[in-house]
Each structure stands twice: as structure tokens, then as C-alpha cells.
Design a protein around this motif. Structure first.
Motif, PDB file in Angstrom:
ATOM      1  N   LEU A  47      79.448  32.567 -91.614  1.00  6.71           N
ATOM      2  CA  LEU A  47      79.512  31.869 -90.330  1.00  6.71           C
ATOM      3  C   LEU A  47      78.348  30.903 -90.224  1.00  6.71           C
ATOM      4  CD1 LEU A  47      80.725  31.429 -87.489  1.00  6.71           C
ATOM      5  CD2 LEU A  47      79.246  33.303 -86.690  1.00  6.71           C
ATOM      6  N   GLY A  48      78.644  29.594 -90.229  1.00  9.96           N
ATOM      7  CA  GLY A  48      77.633  28.566 -90.059  1.00  9.96           C
ATOM      8  C   GLY A  48      77.867  27.809 -88.771  1.00  9.96           C
ATOM      9  N   HIS A  49      77.315  26.613 -88.686  1.00  9.18           N
ATOM     10  CA  HIS A  49      77.481  25.790 -87.485  1.00  9.18           C
ATOM     11  C   HIS A  49      77.454  24.316 -87.881  1.00  9.18           C
ATOM     12  CE1 HIS A  49      72.799  25.748 -86.900  1.00  9.18           C
ATOM     13  NE2 HIS A  49      73.166  25.423 -88.103  1.00  9.18           N
ATOM     14  N   ASN A  50      77.846  23.461 -86.966  1.00 14.78           N
ATOM     15  CA  ASN A  50      77.882  22.025 -87.233  1.00 14.78           C
ATOM     16  C   ASN A  50      76.568  21.388 -86.802  1.00 14.78           C
ATOM     17  OD1 ASN A  50      80.628  21.882 -88.225  1.00 14.78           O
ATOM     18  ND2 ASN A  50      81.284  22.281 -86.132  1.00 14.78           N
ATOM     19  N   SER A  51      75.553  21.570 -87.618  1.00 14.98           N
ATOM     20  CA  SER A  51      74.227  21.051 -87.309  1.00 14.98           C
ATOM     21  C   SER A  51      73.447  20.897 -88.605  1.00 14.98           C
ATOM     22  CB  SER A  51      73.474  21.989 -86.360  1.00 14.98           C
ATOM     23  OG  SER A  51      72.141  21.557 -86.174  1.00 14.98           O
ATOM     24  N   LYS A  52      72.614  19.866 -88.671  1.00 13.84           N
ATOM     25  CA  LYS A  52      71.753  19.678 -89.832  1.00 13.84           C
ATOM     26  C   LYS A  52      70.472  20.502 -89.710  1.00 13.84           C
ATOM     27  CE  LYS A  52      74.407  16.866 -92.032  1.00 13.84           C
ATOM     28  NZ  LYS A  52      75.068  17.310 -93.291  1.00 13.84           N
ATOM     29  N   HIS A  53      70.169  20.993 -88.485  1.00 11.65           N
ATOM     30  CA  HIS A  53      69.040  21.901 -88.330  1.00 11.65           C
ATOM     31  C   HIS A  53      69.518  23.286 -88.729  1.00 11.65           C
ATOM     32  CE1 HIS A  53      65.228  23.373 -86.835  1.00 11.65           C
ATOM     33  NE2 HIS A  53      65.868  24.317 -86.153  1.00 11.65           N
ATOM     34  N   HIS A  54      68.898  23.857 -89.746  1.00 16.65           N
ATOM     35  CA  HIS A  54      69.443  25.026 -90.422  1.00 16.65           C
ATOM     36  C   HIS A  54      70.812  24.625 -90.985  1.00 16.65           C
ATOM     37  CE1 HIS A  54      66.750  27.374 -87.476  1.00 16.65           C
ATOM     38  NE2 HIS A  54      66.152  27.340 -88.648  1.00 16.65           N
ATOM     39  N   ASP A  55      70.787  23.860 -92.059  1.00 16.78           N
ATOM     40  CA  ASP A  55      71.964  23.158 -92.588  1.00 16.78           C
ATOM     41  C   ASP A  55      72.892  24.103 -93.342  1.00 16.78           C
ATOM     42  OD1 ASP A  55      73.752  21.277 -93.415  1.00 16.78           O
ATOM     43  OD2 ASP A  55      72.264  19.917 -94.293  1.00 16.78           O
ATOM     44  N   SER A  56      73.669  24.862 -92.590  1.00 17.37           N
ATOM     45  CA  SER A  56      74.553  25.856 -93.202  1.00 17.37           C
ATOM     46  C   SER A  56      75.605  25.218 -94.100  1.00 17.37           C
ATOM     47  CB  SER A  56      75.233  26.696 -92.117  1.00 17.37           C
ATOM     48  OG  SER A  56      76.010  25.882 -91.249  1.00 17.37           O
ATOM     49  N   GLY A  57      76.084  24.033 -93.730  1.00 19.19           N
ATOM     50  CA  GLY A  57      77.085  23.357 -94.539  1.00 19.19           C
ATOM     51  C   GLY A  57      76.571  22.966 -95.907  1.00 19.19           C
ATOM     52  N   LYS A  58      75.282  22.808 -96.031  1.00 19.11           N
ATOM     53  CA  LYS A  58      74.654  22.489 -97.313  1.00 19.11           C
ATOM     54  C   LYS A  58      74.362  23.748 -98.112  1.00 19.11           C
ATOM     55  CE  LYS A  58      70.536  20.091 -99.130  1.00 19.11           C
ATOM     56  NZ  LYS A  58      69.309  19.340 -98.754  1.00 19.11           N
ATOM     57  N   TYR A  59      73.888  24.787 -97.419  1.00 19.19           N
ATOM     58  CA  TYR A  59      73.408  25.972 -98.121  1.00 19.19           C
ATOM     59  C   TYR A  59      74.510  26.962 -98.479  1.00 19.19           C
ATOM     60  CZ  TYR A  59      68.944  24.141 -96.487  1.00 19.19           C
ATOM     61  OH  TYR A  59      67.876  23.334 -96.234  1.00 19.19           O
ATOM     62  N   ALA A  60      75.603  26.996 -97.709  1.00 18.88           N
ATOM     63  CA  ALA A  60      76.684  27.932 -98.029  1.00 18.88           C
ATOM     64  C   ALA A  60      77.240  27.712 -99.435  1.00 18.88           C
ATOM     65  CB  ALA A  60      77.794  27.843 -96.984  1.00 18.88           C
ATOM     66  N   PRO A  61      77.487  26.463 -99.876  1.00 20.72           N
ATOM     67  CA  PRO A  61      77.966  26.279-101.254  1.00 20.72           C
ATOM     68  C   PRO A  61      76.944  26.724-102.301  1.00 20.72           C
ATOM     69  CG  PRO A  61      78.451  24.328 -99.926  1.00 20.72           C
ATOM     70  CD  PRO A  61      77.535  25.201 -99.107  1.00 20.72           C
ATOM     71  N   TRP A  62      75.652  26.530-102.004  1.00 20.53           N
ATOM     72  CA  TRP A  62      74.635  27.002-102.948  1.00 20.53           C
ATOM     73  C   TRP A  62      74.712  28.517-103.092  1.00 20.53           C
ATOM     74  CZ3 TRP A  62      69.502  24.029-101.428  1.00 20.53           C
ATOM     75  CH2 TRP A  62      69.707  22.658-101.593  1.00 20.53           C
ATOM     76  N   LEU A  63      74.828  29.191-101.942  1.00 24.45           N
ATOM     77  CA  LEU A  63      74.910  30.650-101.980  1.00 24.45           C
ATOM     78  C   LEU A  63      76.198  31.097-102.660  1.00 24.45           C
ATOM     79  CD1 LEU A  63      73.714  33.391-101.213  1.00 24.45           C
ATOM     80  CD2 LEU A  63      74.835  33.168 -98.980  1.00 24.45           C
ATOM     81  N   ALA A  64      77.270  30.353-102.446  1.00 22.92           N
ATOM     82  CA  ALA A  64      78.559  30.715-103.048  1.00 22.92           C
ATOM     83  C   ALA A  64      78.472  30.747-104.563  1.00 22.92           C
ATOM     84  CB  ALA A  64      79.643  29.730-102.604  1.00 22.92           C
ATOM     85  N   ILE A  65      77.719  29.810-105.151  1.00 21.22           N
ATOM     86  CA  ILE A  65      77.558  29.774-106.602  1.00 21.22           C
ATOM     87  C   ILE A  65      76.877  31.051-107.090  1.00 21.22           C
ATOM     88  CG2 ILE A  65      76.374  28.614-108.511  1.00 21.22           C
ATOM     89  CD1 ILE A  65      76.754  25.983-106.968  1.00 21.22           C
TER      90      ILE A  65
END
Length: 381
Positions: A47-65
């Protein structure tokens, strides 16, 4: 609404592009839905959010790898409405890395049933600042964000015997220096941030009902998310949180390890950079390839065609008759001047004539081609 299934090509195997709800059987299938008995991959919802502060959209793919190598699939969402019993039942654990102030009553009830019923909860960093209106949530994650500074530090491992800290070494990073409040005493602290005489709990685990909770205050931005030590910490935490039964299923699944880059030594953000390829990846069997294919948790993939009936497929498309058209590139990556002076590539039609879900008729539609890359149906095919 139809769901889209993205199929992964691994070596020269093709899988059915007709998405099917999990539950049917065939000789070779890929279905990893939470609750399924037997060997499988674990399923994680992020569960992320639509914000660049705490950029979940960027970090979720990194964690997925990182998680994928541990036998865990990750699905990303920014929709709080996904916190409902039907959707949550598909997953083994929930990661939260977002900034949401409130949690609706029905969503709290769904999350409570999910965790206390035996699933995992992994709040990361800013998740201790979420859902301030829910005493149950704050008690469950074990503490609440109070304030922070910023600086370089190394959190000390204070419990080296816990499964989460196995194989983990302390790492230095520049991050927000979290201070917590309303700490739940019913937790096991694994790491502390030491500042003067203050020893601030920084990573901990606890149990809530039948479920497991893993939390770390690490993770504000790239400085920490690019650290292999942080990725290892979170990966260990997620794998612990899914529980013993799912861990056993993942181990039995025995997914092949195909990393040719020794990427445990590569910062996760460096995957976008060019690296010298040390060797060619060895070919996989259809069964092995399926273990490295992720589809939505309530769908499955079945084998449709494989070598020797097809060779080096690089593009495919299904026609209105349910036939699979593929581009076979025997020459790739060379032009005919660099090989035997002939054009050897072709377009082939793969057809299932007896409706058993597997191709049994193969027709060459066009041959003597050189490096065709795609195709499109036109003028009636």
C-alpha cells in the motif's frame, strides 16, 4: 472489468495468453494465490500513495526485485478501498509505506481480521504516522511517530538471534532520525538508534492475534532504499511476517536462481545502469520458467507451446480464432550478412485443434525473413 495479464518470456517458452481464474489444473501451471496448499510463491500487497514525499511508486518496484528472489510476489496499490476482506484474502502480508491520516471503520475491521487471522503486516518508516484515528492500528504496529531530525547513523543490532537479523550486518545511512511515542511494550526490539544516552527502538517485531508484525523506522529516501543492507532487512522482515507455513511452501516451490550479476552486491537503483554481462543465462525448462512468472493472484498461466515446436519467439499476438501467431527469430541478433547469408526467421501459427489448451498444430505463415520484430493483423488477417 477484465484484468490484464503480463506474460514474461524466459528462454524459448510460450504460455497461454488467455487469462484463467485459478483453480483449474493442467500438467504445468503457475498459480500462487494466498491460501493455496502445496508449493507456491508468497503474495505481498504493498500500500503506497500518490506522492513524491516518501516515494512509494519509486521504491515498491525496487523492493519487488529483492522480494522476488526470496520467493515473494509484490502487488502495488494506492487505493485504500483495496483494504477489504475479499481482496486481502488473496495475500499473505501487507506492506504499508504511505501517508494517510485516517482509516475508515470497515477498512480497519478488514485489516484487523487479516492480521489477527494469521497474515503479516509490515509497516515501514512513515507508516507509524498513518491512521491516527485508529487505536487498534497504532497498538498493532507497536508505536507512533512523534518527531524526527535528520542525520547519518548506524542502528545497532541488539537481537542477533531473531530470524529477521540472521545474515544481517549493521549499515550506515543518512535518514530521518525517528522518535516514537505510545510504544507498545509487547514487542521484541531488534535494532536501536543510539544517540547520546538515548536508545530509540528502530526495528522491532511483535505478534497480533495469529499474525506477525515487522516494523523498521528506516526508509525516508534513496539514501536508505539504495542500501543492500536495508533491502536485506526488509526482505527478511517480510519473509518472517508471512509465517512458518508460507515460508515452508516457498521453500518447497524451489524457484530457480537466475541472477547472473551477483546483484546482492549491487545497489537496487543501479539496475538501470549498464553492467558487463559476466555470462549467458542458462536455458530453463517450462516448469522452471513458470516459477519466474508473476500474474495477478487470482489468475494462472498454463503452458501453450514450447521447444522444439517453436524457436526463439520474440513477438506474439492472438487472432479472433484463438490461434497464437509468433515471430521466430533464428538469426537474432545478427543480420543475414553476419550469419550464413540466408534469412532464417519466420512467422508461425500455433493452433490448438483438440481444445486441450495446448498447441498441437504449427504452420509457417511466412519465412525467409531477417530480424522481424513485430506483426499486426490487417485486411481480415
Amino acid at each position: 472489468m477484465k484484468k490484464l495479464v503480463y506474460l514474461v518470456f524466459l528462454t524459448a517458452w510460450l504460455f497461454s495468453g488467455c487469462a484463467k481464474k485459478a483453480g483449474t489444473t493442467s500438467a504445468i501451471t503457475s498459480s500462487h494465490k494466498s491460501g493455496k496448499e502445496g508449493p507456491r510463491r508468497g503474495e505481498i500487497l504493498f500500500l503506497g500513495h500518490n506522492s513524491k514525499h516518501h516515494d512509494s511508486g519509486k521504491y515498491a518496484p525496487w523492493l519487488a526485485i529483492t522480494l522476488f528472489k526470496s520467493g515473494l510476489n509484490l502487488t502495488y496499490t494506492t487505493n485504500l478501498k483495496d483494504l477489504n476482506p475479499e481482496n486481502l484474502s488473496k495475500y499473505d502480508a501487507l506492506v504499508i509505506y504511505a501517508n494517510y491520516d485516517t482509516l475508515a471503520t470497515d477498512q480497519e475491521k478488514a485489516l484487523q481480521g487479516f492480521v489477527e487471522g494469521g497474515k503479516g503486516l509490515i509497516p515501514l518508516h512513515c507508516a507509524t504516522g498513518c491512521f491516527k484515528n485508529s487505536p487498534w492500528y497504532l497498538n498493532t504496529i507497536g508505536g507512533q511517530f512523534k518527531s524526527h531530525g535528520n542525520g547519518a547513523f548506524t542502528a545497532a543490532i541488539v537481537n542477533k538471534k531473531h530470524p529477521v537479523t540472521q545474515g544481517l550486518t549493521e549499515f550506515s545511512t543518512t535518514d530521518e532520525t525517528y522518535v516514537h511515542q505510545n510504544l507498545n511494550k509487547d514487542k521484541t526490539v531488534l535494532m536501536e538508534r543510539v544517540e547520546g544516552s538515548t536508545r530509540e527502538p528502530y526495528t522491532w517485531v511483535r505478534h497480533q492475534g495469529k499474525g506477525r508484525v515487522f516494523y523498521t523506522a528506516y526508509g525516508h529516501d534513496d539514501s536508505t532504499w539504495t542500501k543492500p543492507g536495508f533491502q536485506k532487512l526488509v526482505s527478511n522482515g517480510v519473509l518472517w511476517a508471512v509465517g512458518d507455513k508460507v515460508q515452508k511452501q516457498i521453500a518447497q516451490f524451489n524457484a530457480p536462481q537466475v541472477d547472473i550479476y551477483a546483484s546482492s552486491n549491487i545497489a537496487i537503483s543501479d539496475y538501470t545502469k549498464r553492467h558487463l554481462v559476466p555470462k549467458m543465462q542458462e536455458a530453463l525448462t517450462p516448469e522452471q520458467s513458470l516459477k519466474l512468472t508473476q500474474v495477478p493472484v487470482d489468475f494462472e498461466v498454463q503452458l501453450f507451446a514450447a521447444e522444439p515446436d517453436i524457436t526463439n519467439p520474440i513477438a506474439m499476438s492472438w487472432d479472433e480464432r484463438g490461434r497464437l501467431w509468433i515471430v521466430e527469430s533464428v538469426d537474432y541478433p545478427n543480420t543475414f550478412l553476419e550469419t550464413d547469408g540466408a534469412a532464417n526467421d519466420r512467422i508461425k501459427i500455433c493452433e490448438d485443434t483438440n481444445n486441450d489448451g495446448k498447441a498441437d498444430k504449427f504452420t509457417v505463415f511466412a519465412d525467409k525473413l531477417n530480424i522481424p520484430t513485430s506483426m499486426v493483423f490487417a485486411n481480415g488477417g
